[in-house]
Design a protein around this motif. Structure first.
Motif, PDB file in Angstrom:
ATOM      1  N   ARG A 202      17.166  14.277 -17.570  1.00  0.00           N
ATOM      2  CA  ARG A 202      16.039  13.576 -18.164  1.00  0.00           C
ATOM      3  C   ARG A 202      16.525  12.855 -19.415  1.00  0.00           C
ATOM      4  NH1 ARG A 202      10.142  15.294 -20.677  1.00  0.00           N
ATOM      5  NH2 ARG A 202       9.107  13.362 -20.023  1.00  0.00           N
TER       6      ARG A 202
ATOM      7  N   GLU B  24      11.580   9.831 -16.737  1.00  0.00           N
ATOM      8  CA  GLU B  24      11.302  10.968 -15.863  1.00  0.00           C
ATOM      9  C   GLU B  24      12.576  11.736 -15.546  1.00  0.00           C
ATOM     10  OE1 GLU B  24      10.952   7.809 -14.994  1.00  0.00           O
ATOM     11  OE2 GLU B  24      11.460   7.476 -12.884  1.00  0.00           O
ATOM     12  N   ILE B  25      12.385  12.926 -15.031  1.00  0.00           N
ATOM     13  CA  ILE B  25      13.517  13.749 -14.596  1.00  0.00           C
ATOM     14  C   ILE B  25      14.068  13.141 -13.307  1.00  0.00           C
ATOM     15  CG2 ILE B  25      14.215  16.040 -13.816  1.00  0.00           C
ATOM     16  CD1 ILE B  25      11.755  17.115 -15.413  1.00  0.00           C
TER      17      ILE B  25
ATOM     18  N   PHE C  77      19.397  19.342 -16.391  1.00  0.00           N
ATOM     19  CA  PHE C  77      18.857  20.547 -15.772  1.00  0.00           C
ATOM     20  C   PHE C  77      19.647  20.889 -14.516  1.00  0.00           C
ATOM     21  CE2 PHE C  77      15.104  21.247 -18.239  1.00  0.00           C
ATOM     22  CZ  PHE C  77      14.639  19.998 -18.617  1.00  0.00           C
TER      23      PHE C  77
ATOM     24  N   TYR D 172      11.964  25.843  -6.311  1.00  0.00           N
ATOM     25  CA  TYR D 172      13.285  25.745  -6.880  1.00  0.00           C
ATOM     26  C   TYR D 172      13.254  26.372  -8.267  1.00  0.00           C
ATOM     27  CZ  TYR D 172      13.771  22.258  -3.192  1.00  0.00           C
ATOM     28  OH  TYR D 172      13.787  21.621  -1.983  1.00  0.00           O
TER      29      TYR D 172
ATOM     30  N   PHE E  30      14.708  26.537 -11.926  1.00  0.00           N
ATOM     31  CA  PHE E  30      15.432  25.688 -12.857  1.00  0.00           C
ATOM     32  C   PHE E  30      15.972  26.502 -14.028  1.00  0.00           C
ATOM     33  CE2 PHE E  30      14.864  21.184 -11.816  1.00  0.00           C
ATOM     34  CZ  PHE E  30      13.993  21.277 -10.747  1.00  0.00           C
ATOM     35  N   GLY E  31      17.086  26.019 -14.551  1.00  0.00           N
ATOM     36  CA  GLY E  31      17.607  26.570 -15.788  1.00  0.00           C
ATOM     37  C   GLY E  31      16.902  25.950 -16.982  1.00  0.00           C
ATOM     38  N   SER E  32      17.274  26.405 -18.162  1.00  0.00           N
ATOM     39  CA  SER E  32      16.638  25.926 -19.383  1.00  0.00           C
ATOM     40  C   SER E  32      17.154  24.568 -19.830  1.00  0.00           C
ATOM     41  CB  SER E  32      16.839  26.926 -20.514  1.00  0.00           C
ATOM     42  OG  SER E  32      16.233  28.157 -20.195  1.00  0.00           O
ATOM     43  N   GLY E  33      18.222  24.113 -19.208  1.00  0.00           N
ATOM     44  CA  GLY E  33      18.732  22.787 -19.518  1.00  0.00           C
ATOM     45  C   GLY E  33      19.776  22.784 -20.624  1.00  0.00           C
TER      46      GLY E  33
ATOM     47  N   PHE F 111       4.876  20.166  -5.787  1.00  0.00           N
ATOM     48  CA  PHE F 111       5.085  21.182  -6.810  1.00  0.00           C
ATOM     49  C   PHE F 111       4.490  20.714  -8.129  1.00  0.00           C
ATOM     50  CE2 PHE F 111       8.413  23.352  -4.366  1.00  0.00           C
ATOM     51  CZ  PHE F 111       8.867  22.335  -3.555  1.00  0.00           C
TER      52      PHE F 111
ATOM     53  N   TYR G 236       5.378  21.790 -12.128  1.00  0.00           N
ATOM     54  CA  TYR G 236       6.208  22.551 -13.059  1.00  0.00           C
ATOM     55  C   TYR G 236       5.677  22.335 -14.472  1.00  0.00           C
ATOM     56  CZ  TYR G 236       9.890  23.417  -9.590  1.00  0.00           C
ATOM     57  OH  TYR G 236      10.602  23.847  -8.503  1.00  0.00           O
TER      58      TYR G 236
ATOM     59  N   GLN H 230       6.919  22.663 -18.649  1.00  0.00           N
ATOM     60  CA  GLN H 230       7.999  22.872 -19.606  1.00  0.00           C
ATOM     61  C   GLN H 230       7.399  23.078 -20.987  1.00  0.00           C
ATOM     62  OE1 GLN H 230      10.839  19.676 -20.248  1.00  0.00           O
ATOM     63  NE2 GLN H 230      12.379  21.101 -20.973  1.00  0.00           N
TER      64      GLN H 230
ATOM     65  N   GLN I 263      11.863  25.484 -23.716  1.00  0.00           N
ATOM     66  CA  GLN I 263      12.032  26.243 -22.475  1.00  0.00           C
ATOM     67  C   GLN I 263      12.472  25.350 -21.332  1.00  0.00           C
ATOM     68  OE1 GLN I 263      11.537  29.674 -22.572  1.00  0.00           O
ATOM     69  NE2 GLN I 263      11.278  29.276 -24.748  1.00  0.00           N
ATOM     70  N   GLY I 264      12.838  25.966 -20.232  1.00  0.00           N
ATOM     71  CA  GLY I 264      13.168  25.212 -19.031  1.00  0.00           C
ATOM     72  C   GLY I 264      11.927  24.907 -18.226  1.00  0.00           C
ATOM     73  N   LEU I 265      12.134  24.425 -17.023  1.00  0.00           N
ATOM     74  CA  LEU I 265      11.028  24.104 -16.129  1.00  0.00           C
ATOM     75  C   LEU I 265      10.596  25.366 -15.386  1.00  0.00           C
ATOM     76  CD1 LEU I 265      12.503  20.818 -14.665  1.00  0.00           C
ATOM     77  CD2 LEU I 265      10.491  20.979 -16.111  1.00  0.00           C
TER      78      LEU I 265
ATOM     79  N   LEU J 292       8.006  26.962 -12.509  1.00  0.00           N
ATOM     80  CA  LEU J 292       7.162  26.614 -11.379  1.00  0.00           C
ATOM     81  C   LEU J 292       5.768  27.200 -11.563  1.00  0.00           C
ATOM     82  CD1 LEU J 292       6.941  25.416  -8.469  1.00  0.00           C
ATOM     83  CD2 LEU J 292       7.577  27.693  -7.642  1.00  0.00           C
TER      84      LEU J 292
ATOM     85  N   GLU K 277       4.479  20.287 -21.490  1.00  0.00           N
ATOM     86  CA  GLU K 277       4.591  19.096 -20.657  1.00  0.00           C
ATOM     87  C   GLU K 277       4.565  19.534 -19.195  1.00  0.00           C
ATOM     88  OE1 GLU K 277       7.766  16.426 -21.680  1.00  0.00           O
ATOM     89  OE2 GLU K 277       6.692  14.758 -20.748  1.00  0.00           O
TER      90      GLU K 277
ATOM     91  N   PHE L 109       4.867  18.577 -15.073  1.00  0.00           N
ATOM     92  CA  PHE L 109       5.504  17.661 -14.148  1.00  0.00           C
ATOM     93  C   PHE L 109       5.054  17.928 -12.722  1.00  0.00           C
ATOM     94  CE2 PHE L 109       8.567  15.804 -17.030  1.00  0.00           C
ATOM     95  CZ  PHE L 109       8.747  16.772 -18.004  1.00  0.00           C
TER      96      PHE L 109
ATOM     97  N   GLY M  91       5.688  12.958 -16.116  1.00  0.00           N
ATOM     98  CA  GLY M  91       5.239  14.060 -16.962  1.00  0.00           C
ATOM     99  C   GLY M  91       3.976  13.724 -17.738  1.00  0.00           C
TER     100      GLY M  91
END
Lengths: 116, 113
Positions: free
Chosen positions: A37, A42-43, A91, A105, A107-110, B34, B36, B38, B42-44, B46, B88, B90, B106
């Protein structure tokens, strides 16, 4: 179970330097994805590994980006040389098998990359 | 071309009020959908997902979303917002049960006292 782990969490480098980001997926997850991102945008998808093979690398912006997943476990994303426009949050996500979407899915914290 | 649109970049809502976030998609068939979230630093995470069955899906943190095929929409709702919902959000869409996701831009949600 441990989640998706990314490090470093932050990285500040100078233009022209090299940076390597790492992602450790959830154990047993064959699928590993990289997204990015850029500020205000957008991501966007970068690439998808299935085990150690690149399944889809259609989102890689240029040849300054190199992703690897040796042994099908963790993955690295190297940017060499880094440019200002590479700044953003990177990410990583992982999923299991061919039905990863059914479980969602993870996701990690980035990694927040800042190129100055 | 495939696309995901979140029309609202920024929404401000009072604590305790209801919240609805819009998501529209353009895909050839019913995609995997989906939401998500954030939170700062923090991360994304679900919130919920839809791929078939009941078009009203329940997620975590009291959120729900409704899939409307005729409108190509998958809007997220929460009846009563808490201050901790400031984050945020998404919307994301996938074409298959695996593979890449396409994200909307987002929606930033601000919760006021």
């Amino acid at each position: 179970e441990a989640g998706v782990t990314q490090f470093p969490s932050h990285s500040v480098i100078e233009k022209g330097q090299t940076v390597t980001l790492r992602c450790d997926p959830i154990s047993g997850h064959d699928n590993l994805y990289w997204y990015r991102r850029v500020m205000g945008k957008e991501i966007k998808f970068l690439l998808h590994f299935v085990k150690e093979s690149k399944q889809d690398e259609s989102g890689m912006p240029n040849n300054r980006f190199l992703a690897e997943r040796t042994g099908g476990t963790y993955s690295t994303l190297k940017v060499q040389p880094a440019e200002l426009e590479d700044s953003g949050v990177y990410f990583c996500a992982s999923s299991q098998g061919n039905t990863g979407a059914l479980d969602g899915y993870t996701f990690g914290s980035g990694t927040r990359l800042t190129v100055v | 071309a495939q696309s995901v649109t979140q029309p609202d970049i920024h929404i401000t809502v009072s604590e305790g009020a209801s919240l609805e976030l819009r998501c529209n998609y353009s895909y050839g068939a019913t995609p995997y959908l989906f939401w998500y979230v954030q939170s700062p630093g923090q991360g994304l995470q679900l919130l919920l997902k839809y791929f078939s069955g009941d078009t009203l899906v329940q997620g975590i943190k009291g959120f729900e979303a409704e899939f409307k095929r005729s409108q190509s929409s998958f809007n997220l709702r929460k009846p009563s917002v808490h201050w901790s919902d400031a984050a945020e959000y998404f919307c994301a869409v996938g074409a298959y049960s695996w593979g890449k996701l396409q994200f909307g831009a987002g929606t930033q949600v601000v919760v006021t006292p």
